[in-house]
Design an enzyme around this catalytic site. Structure first.
Site, short mmCIF file in Angstrom:
data_model
loop_
_atom_site.label_atom_id
_atom_site.label_comp_id
_atom_site.label_asym_id
_atom_site.label_seq_id
_atom_site.Cartn_x
_atom_site.Cartn_y
_atom_site.Cartn_z
N GLY A 8 -28.69 25.66 67.93
CA GLY A 8 -29.67 25.40 66.88
C GLY A 8 -28.97 25.18 65.55
O GLY A 8 -27.74 25.33 65.45
N ALA A 21 -33.14 32.02 66.16
CA ALA A 21 -34.40 32.31 66.85
C ALA A 21 -35.51 31.52 66.16
O ALA A 21 -35.38 31.11 65.01
CB ALA A 21 -34.72 33.80 66.84
N GLU A 50 -28.96 30.44 76.70
CA GLU A 50 -28.96 31.44 75.63
C GLU A 50 -29.28 32.83 76.18
O GLU A 50 -28.67 33.82 75.79
CB GLU A 50 -29.98 31.06 74.55
CG GLU A 50 -29.55 29.87 73.71
CD GLU A 50 -30.63 29.39 72.77
OE1 GLU A 50 -30.27 28.84 71.72
OE2 GLU A 50 -31.83 29.55 73.07
#
Ligand code: 5RP
Length: 231
Positions: free
Chosen positions: A29, A85, A105
């Site tokens: 991410g 997250a 993950e």
């Protein structure tokens, strides 16, 4: 501070947790990518670590940053995973998988003694579920799997639409493992543990984005003063 600056502040604080010789899980991410870039600066300055990437995108970023990589098969016991997250609640329960890397993950987080989440303050929620819950499924039998997932969601006291994730060109998004993602727009998940149990019982579901009991800490960069705050 902008969201990007807050993510950078959280990632920079996380680099301070890394010690010489550590075996690291490298998350996926935009926030985790900043961490990888900053970690790369330390590695080039002499820090010795080895990393397990949680996606092909992170593998490419880590290679570009000069971070030595290994695999979970060669290094199955990790010291620390740093990952972003999509949501985090006061019990450090997470929704992850906005980037589609939830399966790797979760495997990497479960293999780590510590998992520290790096987020900006906008990711904090009292109740998980505002962010659509990613559910990874095999392509075979997707309609049947989707119906079973919908029933599992109802059994856990939740409701909301299930959407097959698409790429920008309108074709189905495929994970690094070749699976599909169903995004469940639930609004609120009153009992994440019950929903997690119901989802893993559905044949065809590979994994879901509820990370329960995995995060051991969080670095939250709050917008109020722009300084990262350790929860
Ligand atoms: C990828 C993830 C990411 O950690 C999550 O989507 C947060 O991403 P970002 O740091 O870009 O907001 O779970 O599967």
């Amino acid at each position: 501070m902008s969201p990007a600056e807050l993510k950078r502040a959280a990632a920079a604080r996380a680099v301070g947790l890394v010690e010489d010789g550590m075996r690291l899980g490298l998350g996926t991410g935009s926030t985790a990518t900043v961490f990888v870039e900053l970690l790369g600066e330390k590695v080039r300055a002499g820090l010795k670590v080895v990393g397990v990437p949680t996606s092909e995108a992170t593998r490419r970023a880590a290679e570009a940053a000069g971070i030595p990589l290994t695999t979970l098969d060669d290094t199955p016991d990790l010291d620390l995973t740093i990952d972003g997250a999509d949501e985090i609640d006061p019990q450090l329960r997470l929704i992850k998988g906005g980037g589609g890397a939830l399966l790797r993950e979760k495997i990497v987080a479960a293999a780590s003694r510590r998992m520290v989440v790096i987020v900006d303050g906008a990711k904090r929620v009292e109740t998980l579920g505002r962010f659509p819950l990613p559910i990874e499924a095999v392509p075979f039998g997707l309609v049947a799997t989707t119906l079973a997932v919908a029933a599992a969601i109802r059994s856990a006291g939740c409701a909301g639409p299930l959407t097959i994730r698409k790429d920008a060109d309108g074709t189905p998004f495929h994970t690094d493992g070749g699976h599909l993602i169903l995004d469940a727009g639930l609004g609120a998940i009153p009992d994440p543990e019950a929903l997690a149990r119901a989802l893993v019982a559905v044949p065809g579901v590979v994994e879901h984005g509820l990370f329960l009991g995995l995060a051991t800490g969080a670095i939250v960069a709050e917008a109020a003063d722009g300084q990262p705050r350790i929860v």
